[in-house]
Structures are given as structure tokens and as C-alpha cells.
Design a protein around this motif. Sequence first.
Motif, mmCIF file in Angstrom:
data_model
loop_
_atom_site.group_PDB
_atom_site.id
_atom_site.type_symbol
_atom_site.label_atom_id
_atom_site.label_comp_id
_atom_site.label_asym_id
_atom_site.label_seq_id
_atom_site.Cartn_x
_atom_site.Cartn_y
_atom_site.Cartn_z
ATOM 1 N N ARG A 128 1.157 -16.861 2.937
ATOM 2 C CA ARG A 128 2.411 -16.479 2.293
ATOM 3 C C ARG A 128 3.377 -15.939 3.336
ATOM 4 O O ARG A 128 3.102 -14.952 4.002
ATOM 5 N N ASP A 129 4.499 -16.640 3.495
ATOM 6 C CA ASP A 129 5.537 -16.215 4.433
ATOM 7 C C ASP A 129 4.981 -15.980 5.832
ATOM 8 O O ASP A 129 5.321 -15.001 6.511
ATOM 9 N N GLY A 130 4.104 -16.892 6.267
ATOM 10 C CA GLY A 130 3.564 -16.804 7.615
ATOM 11 C C GLY A 130 2.452 -15.799 7.808
ATOM 12 O O GLY A 130 2.021 -15.562 8.940
ATOM 13 N N VAL A 131 1.975 -15.209 6.705
ATOM 14 C CA VAL A 131 0.886 -14.233 6.780
ATOM 15 C C VAL A 131 -0.330 -14.784 6.043
ATOM 16 O O VAL A 131 -0.221 -15.238 4.894
ATOM 17 N N CYS A 155 -2.452 -8.443 8.649
ATOM 18 C CA CYS A 155 -2.215 -8.420 10.092
ATOM 19 C C CYS A 155 -2.577 -9.718 10.805
ATOM 20 O O CYS A 155 -2.652 -9.752 12.043
ATOM 21 N N VAL A 156 -2.837 -10.784 10.038
ATOM 22 C CA VAL A 156 -3.149 -12.081 10.641
ATOM 23 C C VAL A 156 -2.040 -13.067 10.269
ATOM 24 O O VAL A 156 -1.757 -13.268 9.092
ATOM 25 N N SER A 157 -1.410 -13.649 11.258
ATOM 26 C CA SER A 157 -0.365 -14.640 11.002
ATOM 27 C C SER A 157 -0.983 -16.032 10.907
ATOM 28 O O SER A 157 -2.129 -16.248 11.314
ATOM 29 N N GLY A 158 -0.223 -16.966 10.371
ATOM 30 C CA GLY A 158 -0.738 -18.316 10.218
ATOM 31 C C GLY A 158 0.387 -19.317 10.052
ATOM 32 O O GLY A 158 1.549 -18.960 9.843
ATOM 33 N N GLU A 159 0.029 -20.568 10.131
ATOM 34 C CA GLU A 159 0.978 -21.663 9.925
ATOM 35 C C GLU A 159 0.281 -22.790 9.185
ATOM 36 O O GLU A 159 -0.950 -22.939 9.255
ATOM 37 N N HIS A 160 1.066 -23.572 8.464
ATOM 38 C CA HIS A 160 0.552 -24.724 7.730
ATOM 39 C C HIS A 160 0.895 -25.971 8.528
ATOM 40 O O HIS A 160 2.047 -26.389 8.595
ATOM 41 N N PHE A 161 -0.112 -26.560 9.159
ATOM 42 C CA PHE A 161 0.074 -27.774 9.947
ATOM 43 C C PHE A 161 -0.106 -28.987 9.052
ATOM 44 O O PHE A 161 -1.132 -29.137 8.390
ATOM 45 N N ARG A 162 0.876 -29.870 9.054
ATOM 46 C CA ARG A 162 0.857 -31.026 8.160
ATOM 47 C C ARG A 162 0.665 -32.347 8.901
ATOM 48 O O ARG A 162 0.812 -33.415 8.322
ATOM 49 N N GLY A 163 0.352 -32.260 10.183
ATOM 50 C CA GLY A 163 0.135 -33.475 10.962
ATOM 51 C C GLY A 163 -1.276 -34.010 10.805
ATOM 52 O O GLY A 163 -2.004 -33.653 9.874
ATOM 53 N N ARG A 164 -1.685 -34.829 11.747
ATOM 54 C CA ARG A 164 -3.001 -35.472 11.667
ATOM 55 C C ARG A 164 -4.094 -34.486 12.046
ATOM 56 O O ARG A 164 -4.013 -33.807 13.079
ATOM 57 N N TRP A 165 -5.098 -34.425 11.199
ATOM 58 C CA TRP A 165 -6.235 -33.530 11.439
ATOM 59 C C TRP A 165 -7.453 -34.089 10.729
ATOM 60 O O TRP A 165 -7.394 -34.471 9.562
ATOM 61 N N ASN A 166 -8.556 -34.152 11.451
ATOM 62 C CA ASN A 166 -9.824 -34.605 10.868
ATOM 63 C C ASN A 166 -10.957 -33.710 11.343
ATOM 64 O O ASN A 166 -11.094 -33.461 12.545
#
Length: 220
Positions: free
Chosen positions: A146-149, A193-204
Amino acid sequence: MILAAGRGERMRPLTDISPKPFLAVGGKPLIVWVMERLKCAGVVDLVVNVSHKAEQIERALGDGARFGVRITYSREHVALETAGGIAWALPLLDDQPFLVVNSDVYSDYHFASLQDRARLLSEKHPAHLVLVDNPDHHPYGDFGLRDGVVTADSARLTFSGIGAYHPALFAGITRGEKSRLAAQLATPIAEGCVSGEHFRGRWNDVGTPQRLADLDARLR
């Protein structure tokens, strides 16, 4: 750091002969794909943890020179799981945040952006996770975002096996002790206190012989 110590039980009998990181897709071992992506982002100093068939991995990769990288090996007598393996390798890493990637994932993620994220980490905010859409084999995901968290919400995404960490996250683990990454992340995630991102590219995630064969066919 590239995680390459596990046996890969779900990949047997293939991993009875070859270390899992050296199973090939598109004519190239999985770990070589990872190293090439890191090198493209300017990440050339690598720590590779090894346990199962360690000698085979070290013999094949050597010091990394022919791949354009510099490899130091973190040898585990028994595989210590993700957090335990990172804690064991800390003396080989400097005291700054570092990137970690599983050797059994194939992705076109651009690691240069993760380096930028890593520079923002601190003892208070010790991790940044790359999350992806839930694959069919893992429909319930691992973490919310949520919002990068990163959160523990029920609307979850799947952890990609790619992240950046501050050494402080692993300071409480006794060297040589098995420890899972999720256990170390639980408190800082609960504290926001942990940030994150949603990667939508190729991943397997190459976790079974069938997924290995499917990815190999697509790349070829």
C-alpha cells in the motif's frame, strides 16, 4: 548476493545430478541469466552462497572473470535458509545495504533501480522487496503493498525473490543458525518499515521440472 545454496527438492531428480542454479533455460544456466542482468546494471561484485554441490558451482563459475564479474563464495556446510545464509555471508559484504536475488528466478527486472532503493535503507527501514502478480502455483501471495509500503494485508502479491536489505536486519541471527527471511521481516513489516514495489515485467519462478521446461520452450 545470489542465493544458490538450496538443494531444490521439488526439482529432483534433475538436482540429483546438477545444482539447481545450473539447470538451463534458453541454452543458458539460470544463475548465468541472473549474473548477466546484474552486470548490465553495473553490479559486478557478487557473493554467491553455496552448499548443495558447491564444488560443481565453484568450478563452473570460477572467480567470475569470464562473465565480467567478481565472485566471492559463502560456503555453508548445510543450507541455512535465506536469512541464515545471508547472516552467514555478512562478513563478506560491506556494512552498506546490498541486493539479494534468488538464483532460480528468471526476470527482466532492471537492478539499477534496486540499487537506488538500497541507498535509502537504514536500520529503521531495513528492507525493500520486489513483489509480482501471484502466479498460478502461488495464488494467495505473500505480502500486501500500500503506497509503497509492504503490509500483512490479505490483498497480497508474491515476493519475487529479489530485494535489498540493510545488514541490521540480520544482526540478531547467530552465524550458522537456520533462519527464514519471513521471520526477520515480520516485525519491521508490522511497524510499516519495509518498502516495496510492484514489478509487472517478466518474472518466472523455476520451481518444478514442468515450469523449467515451459520457460525453456518460451525462451528458445
